[in-house]
Enzyme design. Structure first.
Site, mmCIF file in Angstrom:
data_model
loop_
_atom_site.group_PDB
_atom_site.id
_atom_site.type_symbol
_atom_site.label_atom_id
_atom_site.label_comp_id
_atom_site.label_asym_id
_atom_site.label_seq_id
_atom_site.Cartn_x
_atom_site.Cartn_y
_atom_site.Cartn_z
ATOM 1 N N LYS A 19 0.820 -1.218 0.000
ATOM 2 C CA LYS A 19 0.000 0.000 0.000
ATOM 3 C C LYS A 19 0.857 1.273 0.000
ATOM 4 C CE LYS A 19 -2.702 0.361 3.591
ATOM 5 N NZ LYS A 19 -2.826 1.562 4.425
ATOM 6 N N ARG A 93 -11.589 2.730 8.717
ATOM 7 C CA ARG A 93 -11.308 1.333 9.057
ATOM 8 C C ARG A 93 -12.557 0.608 9.562
ATOM 9 N NH1 ARG A 93 -5.236 1.550 11.692
ATOM 10 N NH2 ARG A 93 -4.150 1.566 9.694
ATOM 11 N N ARG A 127 11.645 -10.915 6.319
ATOM 12 C CA ARG A 127 12.327 -9.625 6.506
ATOM 13 C C ARG A 127 13.164 -9.644 7.781
ATOM 14 N NH1 ARG A 127 8.401 -4.578 5.811
ATOM 15 N NH2 ARG A 127 7.595 -5.312 7.815
ATOM 16 N N ARG A 160 11.944 -8.200 13.544
ATOM 17 C CA ARG A 160 11.060 -7.398 14.389
ATOM 18 C C ARG A 160 9.905 -8.256 14.881
ATOM 19 N NH1 ARG A 160 11.528 -2.892 10.299
ATOM 20 N NH2 ARG A 160 12.961 -1.363 11.189
ATOM 21 N N ARG A 171 -2.198 -10.181 12.772
ATOM 22 C CA ARG A 171 -2.490 -8.882 12.162
ATOM 23 C C ARG A 171 -3.359 -9.037 10.918
ATOM 24 N NH1 ARG A 171 3.084 -6.493 10.889
ATOM 25 N NH2 ARG A 171 1.994 -4.588 10.261
#
Length: 225
Positions: A19, A93, A127, A160, A171
């Site tokens: 995004k 949202r 990542r 992370r 999430r």
């Protein structure tokens, strides 16, 4: 590039859907003003505005910022730019937030980036970061020269907490539960446009072509990002 008429769009997509990249390309190619709800929220908290203090209190207590509070924040920002074409990111949202936005202005298009959750999981959980420098590596397409170590310093890389497989799955589930009703709301109004794919660089040309058709005065504009 000057726009002949005001064009208002919302961009939606799960964490890791690309995004941010697509938003920056839209801004660069079409001259829309990028409005990030997260940036607005942080700016108000830092400036210690009444709304900022109220939101900080909610966040400090581990509570979600109420719909009416976040709506007041975003809508007050929009009122100052009635003649500006914009791209709204991170809001609405919930359906209540979408209704509050509709009460103030018409949304011309809702751009929904539909990237398979499996792709996002692989993207985010691959990542790894060198924290002191902020250098980011991806095991799939930008791996470190030596596994687990920073190319420059040789120091260990870390993942992370947000990028751990368990956190990413949670999430994504939260996003789906929260935003599905919003997507249905905009679909029923006939302004939802969904772009599906697994690679941002392959999704982007379709977004660009769609906006070129939708925004008056850009038919000749073949901006590339």
């Amino acid at each position: 590039m000057g726009l002949q008429t005001v064009f208002r769009a919302v961009i939606m997509g799960a964490p890791g859907s690309g995004k941010g990249t697509v938003s920056s390309r839209i801004v660069q190619s079409f001259g829309l003003k990028h409005l990030s709800s997260g940036d607005m929220l942080r700016a108000n908290i830092e400036a210690k505005t009444d709304l900022g203090l109220l939101m900080k209190s909610c966040i400090d207590q581990g509570q979600l910022v109420p719909d009416d509070v976040i709506s007041r924040l975003i809508l007050s920002s929009l009122r100052g730019i009635e003649q500006t074409s914009w791209l709204l990111d991170g809001f609405p949202r919930t359906v209540a937030q979408a209704e509050a936005l509709d009460a103030v202005c018409d949304v011309d298009s809702v751009i929904n980036l539909d990237v398979p959750f499996q792709t996002i999981r692989e993207r985010l959980t691959s990542r790894w970061v060198h924290l002191p420098s902020g250098r980011v590596y991806n095991i799939d397409f930008n791996p470190p020269k030596k596994p687990g170590l920073d190319d420059v310093t040789g120091e260990p890389l870390v993942q992370r907490d947000d990028d751990s497989p368990e956190t990413v799955s949670r999430r994504l589930k939260d996003y789906e539960r929260q935003t599905q009703p919003v997507l249905e709301y905009y679909r029923s109004k006939g302004v939802l446009e969904t772009f599906s794919g697994t690679e941002t660089n392959k999704i982007w040309p379709h977004v660009h072509a769609f906006l070129t058709r939708k925004i008056p005065g850009t038919q000749q504009a073949m901006g590339k990002a």
